[in-house]
Design a protein around this motif. Structure first.
Motif, PDB file in Angstrom:
ATOM      1  N   THR B  58       0.830  -1.199   0.000  1.00  0.00           N
ATOM      2  CA  THR B  58       0.000   0.000   0.000  1.00  0.00           C
ATOM      3  C   THR B  58       0.868   1.254   0.000  1.00  0.00           C
ATOM      4  O   THR B  58       0.504   2.264  -0.590  1.00  0.00           O
ATOM      5  N   ASP B  70       0.203   2.876  -3.388  1.00  0.00           N
ATOM      6  CA  ASP B  70      -0.898   2.358  -4.184  1.00  0.00           C
ATOM      7  C   ASP B  70      -1.910   3.484  -4.444  1.00  0.00           C
ATOM      8  O   ASP B  70      -2.513   3.997  -3.506  1.00  0.00           O
ATOM      9  N   PHE B 107       0.168  -5.267 -12.242  1.00  0.00           N
ATOM     10  CA  PHE B 107       0.154  -5.398 -10.782  1.00  0.00           C
ATOM     11  C   PHE B 107      -0.399  -6.766 -10.395  1.00  0.00           C
ATOM     12  O   PHE B 107       0.163  -7.470  -9.564  1.00  0.00           O
ATOM     13  N   CYS B 112       0.909  -8.934  -7.262  1.00  0.00           N
ATOM     14  CA  CYS B 112      -0.070  -9.321  -6.238  1.00  0.00           C
ATOM     15  C   CYS B 112       0.075 -10.790  -5.821  1.00  0.00           C
ATOM     16  O   CYS B 112       0.040 -11.680  -6.666  1.00  0.00           O
ATOM     17  N   SER B 167      -4.857  -6.620   0.268  1.00  0.00           N
ATOM     18  CA  SER B 167      -3.984  -5.989   1.264  1.00  0.00           C
ATOM     19  C   SER B 167      -3.824  -6.876   2.502  1.00  0.00           C
ATOM     20  O   SER B 167      -2.764  -6.872   3.129  1.00  0.00           O
ATOM     21  N   TYR B 210      -6.890  -1.185 -11.506  1.00  0.00           N
ATOM     22  CA  TYR B 210      -5.684  -1.235 -12.335  1.00  0.00           C
ATOM     23  C   TYR B 210      -6.023  -1.511 -13.797  1.00  0.00           C
ATOM     24  O   TYR B 210      -5.273  -1.109 -14.691  1.00  0.00           O
TER      25      TYR B 210
END
Lengths: 260, 302
Positions: B58, B70, B107, B112, B167, B210
């Motif tokens: 983040t 982010d 991402f 991720c 997250s 995104y």
């Protein structure tokens, strides 16, 4: 482009379905969020947080404050902990704030959730120390524990010892620890150090620890000092029926014999 | 040639190209995902408080100088009523420019950690022939994205961050797990049994954000050699957003260029891996002229 196979009717129905499904989820999550915004009293925020609501809007849960805390005091809330998920906090009784002069946690914060206007750690207000139990505090029993007073980083400023007569023994003095809210930063060293099984002095959130006068309320003696005179009509001197040779003095000397 | 069976997807490519080349981009992505997580753990791993990257996905600080934030979470913060003029804004601008160029969903597939879980679930679905499950629109995620902003505004708090599995997972890996395993398990079971690519391909608002961010990204996968496609369907079987392939791969007759321009394409490159005919390759979005290949051929062989 390719002709879209959806008819207008189907498009409207599918859009309505998606929107209302998501709206239902949103209502549930919104209510859960409201509930999750409450902070348990033992969880203290790092320095530079003035208001929990503002903090939750600003903190992006990155943990940079946690990384830059040289004493590993801060931690990020995990799932099933009663603190807003992923936000930093500490517990005074476990490990209190060391009040670093350069305030590295505030410097590390990328969003200003920990307010950069805080430049002097003595101005931090993480909470307020309160003697929550006079019945167990050793100093209230007439013993010279004094530990909370001695560990306080603002020695003799945030906590002072006020002498009071010990009615139990009749001949000793109680040294009552008194916290001063204009100095206490809420670092939690006193709570950590309290020798009792369960601390008699605890850091409470400011709004819980402090009372507040009604905004219309004025203290007469303060107003009198400000104005330089009494703001109400001065009392008419009371006339006493006293035996000859005696008079009464209002300013505090009381009954006086006439001296002549 | 007829279509391969789903559980056979990629086998032919291994036979033709060898195992390494048939898994090249997958391995590179796993390396990228894991090493990014390791960078955030450099402090405890390297000892003596030496950090390469601090924080988490983040917001982070790399080598004590490079801030990255982010932009999605910062936007939530903005809607929750926080002034975002700060160091985080610089970090968010850097991240935004990066993903704007290389593709927003990069991402998802290269950074991720949830992607590893949902890819695994999808692989197991093919292997054990698990079919069907709940179906919902791939646009649902954009509604959820909108909802997260509305909720942030209404509650004055980043509501989505109370349940955001993305997250939760990376923060848990970096700062300690707690009960986060259950969230991960839930995503895994959801994708394995309830809906194919249900999380990343339909619901996740982070991915939706995104996708929008990389709408006009420079780097794209192109079905450059689409004339050699033998309809084995392997790319469709493995693609997490298979709707993006069709126009580029089969659009020659309709005058559609070979570049996959769909915003949901994650640039994972798995289609490049599994294609035994080397139809796909990474390219730029501007190499999308229908006549480009033909004209080049003419130049080479007049």
């Amino acid at each position: 482009m390719i002709e879209h196979p959806l008819s207008r009717r189907r498009f409207i129905v599918e859009t309505a379905r998606a929107a209302s499904g998501v709206a239902l989820l949103g209502v549930g999550l919104g209510l859960y969020t409201k509930e999750s915004k409450s902070l348990p009293v033992y969880a203290l925020r790092p320095p530079g947080v003035e208001n929990e609501d503002d903090f939750l809007a600003a903190c992006i849960r990155c943990g940079l404050c946690v990384r830059d805390c040289p004493y590993d005091i801060l931690k990020l809330s995990k799932l099933a902990e009663p603190v807003a998920l992923g936000t930093p906090y500490f517990e005074a009784r476990k490990i209190p704030c060391e009040m670093c002069e350069d305030i590295p946690c505030v410097k590390a914060c990328p969003t200003g959730a920990l307010n950069k206007d805080l430049r002097n750690i003595d101005d931090a207000r993480m909470g307020l120390a309160v003697i929550v139990d006079q019945e167990t505090c050793l100093n209230y029993q007439g013993l010279r524990c004094d530990v909370c007073h001695r560990v306080c980083p603002l020695l003799n400023e945030a906590i002072t010892l006020e002498p009071r007569h010990n009615q139990r023994s009749g001949k000793h003095t109680l040294f009552i620890p008194v916290v001063h809210s204009d100095k206490c930063t809420g670092c939690g060293k006193c709570e950590r150090a309290c020798v009792l099984e369960e601390a008699a002095i605890k850091i409470l959130p400011l709004d819980l620890a402090k009372g507040e006068l009604g905004r219309h309320y004025r203290l007469g003696w303060e107003e009198k000092e400000k104005a330089g005179k009494s703001l109400v009509t001065p009392d008419v001197e009371h006339k006493y029926n006293l035996p000859e040779g005696l008079k009464y003095e209002h300013e505090g000397k009381g009954l006086l014999k006439d001296s002549h | 040639m007829a279509a391969n069976l789903p559980e056979q997807a990629g086998k032919e490519a291994i036979l033709v190209k060898g195992w390494w080349r048939a898994n090249k981009w997958l391995l590179l992505r796993r390396f990228s995902q894991l090493s990014i997580l390791l960078l955030f753990l450099s402090g405890p791993l390297l000892g003596e408080g030496y950090w390469i990257a601090k924080g988490n996905l983040t917001s982070s600080l790399t080598f004590e100088i490079l801030p990255l934030t982010d932009p999605y979470i910062l936007l939530q913060s903005f809607f929750a009523g926080h002034e975002i003029i700060s160091q985080a804004l610089i970090g968010a601008v850097i991240v935004t420019v990066f993903y704007f160029l290389v593709g927003g969903r990069v991402f998802c597939s290269w950074v991720c950690p949830v992607n590893i879980i949902t890819d695994t679930a999808d692989g197991l679905r093919r292997k054990y022939k698990i079919k069907g499950g709940a179906r919902f629109s791939r646009d649902l995620r954009y509604w959820i994205l909108l909802m997260t902003f509305v909720l942030a505004f209404v509650t004055g708090s980043m509501a989505w961050e109370f349940i955001n599995p993305v997250s939760i997972l990376h923060r848990s890996i970096i700062f300690g797990f707690g009960y986060a395993g259950f969230v991960i398990l839930a995503i895994f079971i959801f994708d394995l049994l309830l809906s194919r690519q249900g999380w990343c391909g339909h619901l996740c608002p982070v991915g939706a954000f995104y996708s929008l961010l990389g709408r006009y990204s420079f780097i794209r996968v192109s079905a450059k050699n689409r004339e050699s496609c033998d309809d084995c369907m392997d790319c469709f079987m493995v693609c997490p957003e298979k709707q993006v392939i069709k126009l580029a791969l089969k659009g020659a007759g309709k005058g559609i260029g070979p570049v996959i321009v769909g915003k949901n394409c994650t640039n994972c490159g798995r289609c490049i891996d599994v294609c035994a005919k080397d139809v796909f390759k990474f390219s730029s979005r501007f190499n999308n002229d229908m006549l480009l290949n033909e004209s080049k051929k003419e130049e080479v062989a007049p």
